[in-house]
Design a protein around this motif. Structure first.
Motif, PDB file in Angstrom:
ATOM      1  N   ASP A 172       3.534  20.796   3.886  1.00  0.00           N
ATOM      2  CA  ASP A 172       3.426  20.402   5.294  1.00  0.00           C
ATOM      3  C   ASP A 172       4.625  19.556   5.732  1.00  0.00           C
ATOM      4  O   ASP A 172       5.252  19.839   6.749  1.00  0.00           O
ATOM      5  CB  ASP A 172       2.118  19.630   5.508  1.00  0.00           C
ATOM      6  CG  ASP A 172       1.858  19.359   6.969  1.00  0.00           C
ATOM      7  OD1 ASP A 172       1.987  20.304   7.782  1.00  0.00           O
ATOM      8  OD2 ASP A 172       1.518  18.201   7.310  1.00  0.00           O
ATOM      9  N   ILE A 173       4.946  18.540   4.966  1.00  0.00           N
ATOM     10  CA  ILE A 173       6.076  17.676   5.323  1.00  0.00           C
ATOM     11  C   ILE A 173       7.385  18.446   5.276  1.00  0.00           C
ATOM     12  O   ILE A 173       8.210  18.353   6.192  1.00  0.00           O
ATOM     13  CB  ILE A 173       6.133  16.436   4.416  1.00  0.00           C
ATOM     14  CG1 ILE A 173       4.925  15.531   4.679  1.00  0.00           C
ATOM     15  CG2 ILE A 173       7.428  15.666   4.636  1.00  0.00           C
ATOM     16  CD1 ILE A 173       4.789  14.368   3.721  1.00  0.00           C
ATOM     17  N   ALA A 174       7.589  19.225   4.226  1.00  0.00           N
ATOM     18  CA  ALA A 174       8.842  19.969   4.078  1.00  0.00           C
ATOM     19  C   ALA A 174       9.041  20.970   5.212  1.00  0.00           C
ATOM     20  O   ALA A 174      10.158  21.111   5.732  1.00  0.00           O
ATOM     21  CB  ALA A 174       8.873  20.677   2.727  1.00  0.00           C
ATOM     22  N   LYS A 175       7.982  21.644   5.614  1.00  0.00           N
ATOM     23  CA  LYS A 175       8.108  22.637   6.689  1.00  0.00           C
ATOM     24  C   LYS A 175       8.307  21.961   8.047  1.00  0.00           C
ATOM     25  O   LYS A 175       9.127  22.411   8.841  1.00  0.00           O
ATOM     26  CB  LYS A 175       6.877  23.540   6.712  1.00  0.00           C
ATOM     27  CG  LYS A 175       6.856  24.509   5.551  1.00  0.00           C
ATOM     28  CD  LYS A 175       5.611  25.349   5.537  1.00  0.00           C
ATOM     29  CE  LYS A 175       5.604  26.256   4.321  1.00  0.00           C
ATOM     30  NZ  LYS A 175       4.381  27.049   4.245  1.00  0.00           N
ATOM     31  N   ASN A 176       7.585  20.896   8.303  1.00  0.00           N
ATOM     32  CA  ASN A 176       7.710  20.201   9.593  1.00  0.00           C
ATOM     33  C   ASN A 176       9.050  19.498   9.750  1.00  0.00           C
ATOM     34  O   ASN A 176       9.556  19.355  10.857  1.00  0.00           O
ATOM     35  CB  ASN A 176       6.578  19.194   9.786  1.00  0.00           C
ATOM     36  CG  ASN A 176       5.260  19.874  10.071  1.00  0.00           C
ATOM     37  OD1 ASN A 176       5.220  20.978  10.610  1.00  0.00           O
ATOM     38  ND2 ASN A 176       4.173  19.229   9.694  1.00  0.00           N
ATOM     39  N   GLU A 177       9.608  19.033   8.659  1.00  0.00           N
ATOM     40  CA  GLU A 177      10.858  18.271   8.706  1.00  0.00           C
ATOM     41  C   GLU A 177      12.076  19.107   8.310  1.00  0.00           C
ATOM     42  O   GLU A 177      13.183  18.593   8.316  1.00  0.00           O
ATOM     43  CB  GLU A 177      10.754  17.059   7.762  1.00  0.00           C
ATOM     44  CG  GLU A 177       9.632  16.102   8.084  1.00  0.00           C
ATOM     45  CD  GLU A 177       9.928  15.241   9.294  1.00  0.00           C
ATOM     46  OE1 GLU A 177      11.114  15.045   9.621  1.00  0.00           O
ATOM     47  OE2 GLU A 177       8.963  14.767   9.907  1.00  0.00           O
ATOM     48  N   ASP A 178      11.860  20.369   7.916  1.00  0.00           N
ATOM     49  CA  ASP A 178      12.930  21.228   7.404  1.00  0.00           C
ATOM     50  C   ASP A 178      13.668  20.519   6.262  1.00  0.00           C
ATOM     51  O   ASP A 178      14.894  20.436   6.232  1.00  0.00           O
ATOM     52  CB  ASP A 178      13.898  21.613   8.524  1.00  0.00           C
ATOM     53  CG  ASP A 178      14.801  22.768   8.117  1.00  0.00           C
ATOM     54  OD1 ASP A 178      14.364  23.619   7.301  1.00  0.00           O
ATOM     55  OD2 ASP A 178      15.956  22.810   8.590  1.00  0.00           O
ATOM     56  N   SER A 179      12.871  20.011   5.343  1.00  0.00           N
ATOM     57  CA  SER A 179      13.386  19.192   4.242  1.00  0.00           C
ATOM     58  C   SER A 179      13.852  20.023   3.062  1.00  0.00           C
ATOM     59  O   SER A 179      13.426  21.151   2.854  1.00  0.00           O
ATOM     60  CB  SER A 179      12.288  18.244   3.748  1.00  0.00           C
ATOM     61  OG  SER A 179      11.807  17.451   4.783  1.00  0.00           O
TER      62      SER A 179
END
Length: 144
Positions: A26-33
């Motif tokens: 979730d964090i990686a996809k939302n932040e393009d991390s």
């Protein structure tokens, strides 16, 4: 906000990783991390080296790293993340020290670490998670 995320993993704690997967995704996809997975091989005491050699086993750290990398890749495959946004790090040493060192090297914005239900002597967090939250110079998210 979180462009480089460090996710230390323990190949022997599958339940902990299962809890972290949705959060990391979730964090990686939302932040393009960019997600850096880290596994730390324990440093064997010198006496262990002698015992292994005396038993006829060949102790080859390169072989240990290769084996660990294979296991880590199996775990990473469970994450729904683009291959070009994922990196793997294998280190040898104390987990706390290696995690903090790699976090500095990659300039991590966030460390996402899982914690099991600890024994009473470490109170609310597992010992590694507690050390990371205590000594990290960056944000730490503990998954339970």
């Amino acid at each position: 906000m979180y462009k480089n995320i460090l996710v230390p993993i323990d190949i022997d704690e599958d339940n902990l990783m299962n809890k972290a997967i949705p959060l990391v995704e979730d964090i990686a996809k939302n932040e393009d991390s960019y997600v850096h997975f880290l596994y730390v091989l324990p440093k064997l005491p010198q006496s262990s080296y002698y015992r292994l050699v005396m038993n006829g086993d060949q102790l080859d750290q390169g072989c240990l790293k290769t084996s660990a990398e294979t296991e880590v890749k199996k775990i990473i495959e469970r994450f729904d993340l683009p291959d070009d946004r994922v990196d793997t790090h294998i280190c040898i040493g104390k987990p706390r020290d290696a995690i903090l060192q790699v976090a500095d090297e990659i300039d991590a914005d966030l460390i996402i670490i899982s914690s099991r239900n600890p024994e009473i002597d470490v109170y609310h967090l597992g010992s590694t998670a507690a050390d990371i939250t205590r000594y990290a110079k960056r944000s730490v998210m503990v998954v339970r």
